[in-house]
Design an enzyme around this catalytic site. Structure first.
Site, short mmCIF file in Angstrom:
data_model
loop_
_atom_site.label_atom_id
_atom_site.label_comp_id
_atom_site.label_asym_id
_atom_site.label_seq_id
_atom_site.Cartn_x
_atom_site.Cartn_y
_atom_site.Cartn_z
N ASP A 106 -2.23 0.49 8.02
CA ASP A 106 -0.97 1.23 7.96
C ASP A 106 0.11 0.79 8.94
O ASP A 106 0.97 1.60 9.31
CB ASP A 106 -1.22 2.75 8.17
CG ASP A 106 -2.24 3.29 7.20
OD1 ASP A 106 -2.28 2.82 6.05
OD2 ASP A 106 -3.00 4.19 7.59
N HIS A 144 1.02 5.21 1.37
CA HIS A 144 0.38 6.11 2.35
C HIS A 144 1.10 7.45 2.30
O HIS A 144 2.33 7.49 2.27
CB HIS A 144 0.46 5.49 3.76
CG HIS A 144 -0.30 6.27 4.77
ND1 HIS A 144 -1.66 6.17 4.91
CD2 HIS A 144 0.10 7.21 5.66
CE1 HIS A 144 -2.07 7.00 5.87
NE2 HIS A 144 -1.01 7.64 6.33
N ASN A 174 0.86 -1.19 0.00
CA ASN A 174 0.00 0.00 0.00
C ASN A 174 0.89 1.23 0.00
O ASN A 174 2.03 1.17 0.46
CB ASN A 174 -0.89 0.01 1.25
CG ASN A 174 -1.83 1.20 1.28
OD1 ASN A 174 -2.41 1.59 0.26
ND2 ASN A 174 -1.98 1.82 2.45
N SER A 177 5.09 6.70 2.12
CA SER A 177 5.61 5.38 2.53
C SER A 177 4.93 4.28 1.72
O SER A 177 3.72 4.34 1.47
CB SER A 177 5.30 5.10 4.01
OG SER A 177 5.76 6.14 4.83
#
Ligand code: GRF
Length: 204
Positions: free
Chosen positions: A152, A111, A109, A143
């Site tokens: 996260d 972020h 992912n 990130s």
């Protein structure tokens, strides 16, 4: 290194998806975009994918009755398309346990902060940049991290630092961070392709 076969999950605008499409087209990445899954049938991300002739799938509460059946449909779609690396790019839902388990260690992912700062539930979009400005931070960033069952908190694989300017607003800061996100996603995928970042489950 195993050839990357990407499945990307998006919800809205899809600028990170576009950066990855462009990098595949111009040869910066050798990866193949196998499927783009969206939970919002009208999202611009799905239009971007269709324009580039990438198969798309809309999977949401409108197409499936329960979280469990959404999880199963996402997993089946990824497996049917031989995806070996899953990318979340502005995907606003949590993945279910079956998908998380099958692709454990192979879901990334992006972020828009320097995690572990400003992550977690409700920390997305403008809220992240507002928190950075409220804290008078002089540096923020983006990130790429591994995804697990919490928001996260998976291992951070790559980060980029970005200055916060004195006159920044949420809009100016989010615009600057987003441009860096595009570069960071592509750079991280290049590092995976070159074996500089090793992911469990991808054969090197
Ligand atoms: C990005 O800021 C990303 O960090 C966050 O959601 C946003 C998605 O933007 N997870 P886009 O859809 O890629 O334009």
């Amino acid at each position: 290194m195993e050839h990357l076969k990407l499945g990307v999950l998006c919800s809205h605008n899809g600028t990170n998806l576009q950066a990855i499409i462009d990098a595949c087209v111009n040869g910066q990445l050798k990866a193949e975009l196998r499927i783009v899954i969206g939970n919002n049938s009208k999202s611009y991300a799905l239009i971007r994918a269709e324009r580039s002739n990438i198969p798309v799938s809309h999977i949401s509460g409108k197409t499936h009755e329960s979280l469990d059946s959404i999880d199963e449909a996402i997993l089946e779609t990824l497996l049917d398309n031989q995806v070996n690396l899953v990318l979340l790019a502005g995907y606003m839902k949590k993945l279910g346990p079956k998908t998380l388990s099958e692709y454990n260690g192979r879901i990334l992912n992006i972020h828009p902060s320097l995690l572990p700062l400003y992550g977690g539930k409700n920390m997305f979009g403008r809220a992240v940049h507002q928190a950075v400005l409220n804290a008078n931070d002089t540096v923020t960033g983006a990130s790429i991290h591994l995804v697990n069952h919490e928001y996260d908190v998976g291992k951070v694989l790559a980060q980029t630092k970005i200055p916060v300017n004195k006159n920044d607003t949420v809009d100016s800061l989010s615009d600057r961070v987003l441009k860096h996100e595009h570069k960071l996603y592509v750079k991280t995928l290049q590092m995976i392709e070159r074996g500089n970042i090793k992911l469990r489950g991808l054969t090197s």
